[in-house]
Design an enzyme around this catalytic site. Structure first.
Site, PDB file in Angstrom:
ATOM      1  N   TYR A 113       0.908  -1.081   0.013  1.00 15.16           N
ATOM      2  CA  TYR A 113      -0.072   0.139  -0.054  1.00 15.16           C
ATOM      3  C   TYR A 113       0.974   1.286   0.123  1.00 15.16           C
ATOM      4  O   TYR A 113       2.138   1.225   0.700  1.00 15.16           O
ATOM      5  CB  TYR A 113      -0.951  -0.058   1.103  1.00 15.16           C
ATOM      6  CG  TYR A 113      -1.803   1.301   1.306  1.00 15.16           C
ATOM      7  CD1 TYR A 113      -2.855   1.270   0.387  1.00 15.16           C
ATOM      8  CD2 TYR A 113      -1.801   2.266   2.256  1.00 15.16           C
ATOM      9  CE1 TYR A 113      -3.795   2.411   0.510  1.00 15.16           C
ATOM     10  CE2 TYR A 113      -2.723   3.524   2.200  1.00 15.16           C
ATOM     11  CZ  TYR A 113      -3.635   3.383   1.526  1.00 15.16           C
ATOM     12  OH  TYR A 113      -4.487   4.414   1.488  1.00 15.16           O
ATOM     13  N   ASP A 117       9.152   2.234   0.286  1.00 13.61           N
ATOM     14  CA  ASP A 117       8.305   3.243   0.864  1.00 13.61           C
ATOM     15  C   ASP A 117       8.204   2.821   2.464  1.00 13.61           C
ATOM     16  O   ASP A 117       7.985   1.759   2.853  1.00 13.61           O
ATOM     17  CB  ASP A 117       6.996   2.867   0.345  1.00 13.61           C
ATOM     18  CG  ASP A 117       5.675   3.569   1.018  1.00 13.61           C
ATOM     19  OD1 ASP A 117       5.879   4.048   1.990  1.00 13.61           O
ATOM     20  OD2 ASP A 117       4.724   3.530   0.490  1.00 13.61           O
ATOM     21  N   LYS A 138       3.551   8.641   9.150  1.00 12.00           N
ATOM     22  CA  LYS A 138       3.505   8.090   9.984  1.00 12.00           C
ATOM     23  C   LYS A 138       4.267   8.544  11.392  1.00 12.00           C
ATOM     24  O   LYS A 138       4.306   9.712  11.761  1.00 12.00           O
ATOM     25  CB  LYS A 138       3.270   6.510  10.106  1.00 12.00           C
ATOM     26  CG  LYS A 138       2.147   6.032   8.967  1.00 12.00           C
ATOM     27  CD  LYS A 138       1.653   4.973   9.099  1.00 12.00           C
ATOM     28  CE  LYS A 138       0.446   4.779   8.274  1.00 12.00           C
ATOM     29  NZ  LYS A 138       0.449   3.929   7.101  1.00 12.00           N
TER      30      LYS A 138
HETATM   31  C1  LIG Z   1      -0.092   4.547   5.618  1.00 11.30           C
HETATM   32  C2  LIG Z   1       0.784   4.143   4.530  1.00 11.30           C
HETATM   33  C3  LIG Z   1       0.849   5.166   3.148  1.00 11.30           C
HETATM   34  C4  LIG Z   1      -0.142   6.408   3.151  1.00 11.30           C
HETATM   35  O1  LIG Z   1      -0.017   7.187   4.410  1.00 11.30           O
HETATM   36  P1  LIG Z   1      -1.200   8.163   4.553  1.00 11.30           P
HETATM   37  O2  LIG Z   1      -0.604   9.205   5.726  1.00 11.30           O
HETATM   38  O3  LIG Z   1      -2.387   7.425   5.211  1.00 11.30           O
HETATM   39  O4  LIG Z   1      -1.746   9.012   3.287  1.00 11.30           O
HETATM   40  C5  LIG Z   1       1.769   4.878   2.298  1.00 11.30           C
HETATM   41  N1  LIG Z   1       2.540   4.005   2.280  1.00 11.30           N
HETATM   42  C6  LIG Z   1       2.721   3.064   3.390  1.00 11.30           C
HETATM   43  C7  LIG Z   1       3.645   2.066   3.311  1.00 11.30           C
HETATM   44  C8  LIG Z   1       1.748   3.104   4.485  1.00 11.30           C
HETATM   45  O5  LIG Z   1       1.527   2.164   5.318  1.00 11.30           O
END
Ligand SMILES: *Cc1c(COP(=O)(O)O)cnc(C)c1O
Length: 418
Positions: A142, A230, A258
């Site tokens: 994601y 990511d 995060k």
């Molecule tokens: C949560 C998440 C995102 C998106 O971040 P948001 O602050 O919710 O837009 C992107 N990449 C990873 C790996 C994530 O866990």
């Protein structure tokens, strides 16, 4: 009296599904959400005064636990001087320096307001830097809800059983190639960037197989594509230097979110000085934000980072490990098939015998119907887990042995009912 029930009724009338992010709606576990009144350390309290040991922790950001005094002090101090200026501040420089100091090879960062924005901007940068169009992502990873990255997304996209393509044009995903996690795809010279969660944490927790990240690095190098880690979950949670330090594989581009905002909206992306030189105002890749580098968020992020020492990571790992072992024992005693994959402080849970290694195996385990019953058994006993089987567990630095042991006791009780 304000109850969870009455609030959810009101919420559903004015907010789609009653929530501002789909996984919060309890759609895949049934029932209705608890509405949080306040949090403190490892706990959240709902509007009915019920206390929960919280393993959601905002899906990662509150790594110090809720309402940490140092974070509140930093936010208060910043807020007393104004909340947003549209001109640069010293704390933006300080947090960029701190991030570049921790993450070897990352020489510059640009601050944004979410993980989604970080991934979206990093992809644009990679395309601008390489002059190529195509991107590779892995099924079950994601990267936020950007059009081109939603396809085969993990987290809420997977939990809702969505392909991630409604409302997204064919054109927006025409240049996205989806590959299975843990298999090194064969690339060609049309690929701008390969995006990967170095530890997949949005399809439960799936560790990279030995050689996978190394293989991606080699394959990207072979065709001149960039490698993007990511690290929105893994960043500043796995260890001080992130996944590159942990696995010994260097990406070209990083995304953060995060943890980096200390519980306030912030994300970031970074790369070498040369690559970041493509970004406006230095280069032609445009990227901007009214609230980017927000003074409250940078203050909170700096306060969080200042507590994330080597000792803190050892403590977090010990906590995750105690939880893992206790839960495994409890499930084994009850004859429940469960695996708890762990990478340092990162912990996942699947009700199956064999650790999933890709989206298909993770999906089979996540959707087998056991998690919703486990979730509600735990919630009844005052333990809040993510209301979806595709999320990781997020113990914080505020979770002590008392909370972990109470959680394990609850697991033992619930396991015997599964
Ligand atoms: C949560 C998440 C995102 C998106 O971040 P948001 O602050 O919710 O837009 C992107 N990449 C990873 C790996 C994530 O866990």
């Amino acid at each position: 009296m304000t109850t969870n029930e009455s609030l959810f009724e009101r919420a559903q009338a004015v907010i789609p599904g009653g929530v501002n992010s789909p996984v919060r709606a309890f759609g895949s576990v049934g029932g209705r959400p608890y509405f949080v009144e306040r949090g403190e350390g490892p706990f959240v309290y709902d509007v009915e005064g019920k206390r929960y040991i919280d393993f959601v922790q905002s899906y990662g950001p509150s790594i110090l636990g809720h309402a940490h005094p140092a974070i509140l002090a930093a936010i208060n101090d910043a807020a007393s001087r104004g909340t947003s200026y549209g001109a640069p501040t010293e704390n933006e420089v300080r947090i960029a320096e701190e991030m570049c100091d921790r993450v070897a090879g990352m020489e510059m960062v640009r601050l944004v307001s979410s993980g989604t924005e970080a991934a979206m901007s990093a992809i644009r940068l990679a395309r601008g830097a390489t002059g190529r169009d195509k991107i590779v992502k892995f099924a079950g990873n994601y990267h936020g809800h950007t059009d081109s990255l939603l396809v085969a997304g993990g987290s809420g996209v997977a939990q809702q059983g969505l392909k991630g393509s409604e409302g997204v044009t064919a054109g927006a995903i025409a240049d996205t190639i989806v590959a299975p996690y843990n298999v090194v795809p064969e690339l060609d010279e049309s690929i701008a960037v390969v995006c990967v969660e170095p530890v997949a944490a949005n399809m439960g927790l799936v560790a990279p197989a030995p050689g996978f990240l190394e293989g991606l690095r080699a394959e990207c190098d072979r065709v001149g594509a960039l490698l993007l880690f990511d690290e929105v979950i893994t960043g500043f949670r796995l260890c001080r230097g992130g996944s590159a330090a942990w696995f010994g594989v260097q990406p070209d581009v990083w995304c953060f979110g995060k943890v980096i905002g200390g519980g306030l909206p912030m994300g970031a992306f970074g790369a070498s000085r040369e690559a970041m030189g493509n970004l406006a105002p230095l280069g032609g890749v445009y990227q901007a934000g009214t609230l980017s580098g927000n003074p409250l968020a940078t203050a909170a992020g700096l306060a969080a980072l200042s507590h994330l020492t080597t000792d803190a990571y050892e403590q977090l790992t010990a906590t995750a490990s105690r939880l893992q072992e206790g839960m495994l024992d409890a499930f084994a005693a009850a004859g429940v098939s469960a695996v708890l994959p762990r990478v340092g402080p990162l912990l996942g849970l699947f009700f199956t015998d064999i650790e999933p290694h890709d989206f298909d195996s993770a999906k089979a385990a996540a959707d087998n119907g056991v998690y919703p019953r486990f979730f509600h058994g735990m919630l009844d006993r005052g333990i809040a887990l993510a209301p979806g089987a595709y999320e990781a567990l997020f113990p914080s630095l505020a979770h002590g042995t008392a909370e972990i042991d109470a959680t394990i006791e609850a697991v033992a009780e619930v396991a015997s009912t599964l």
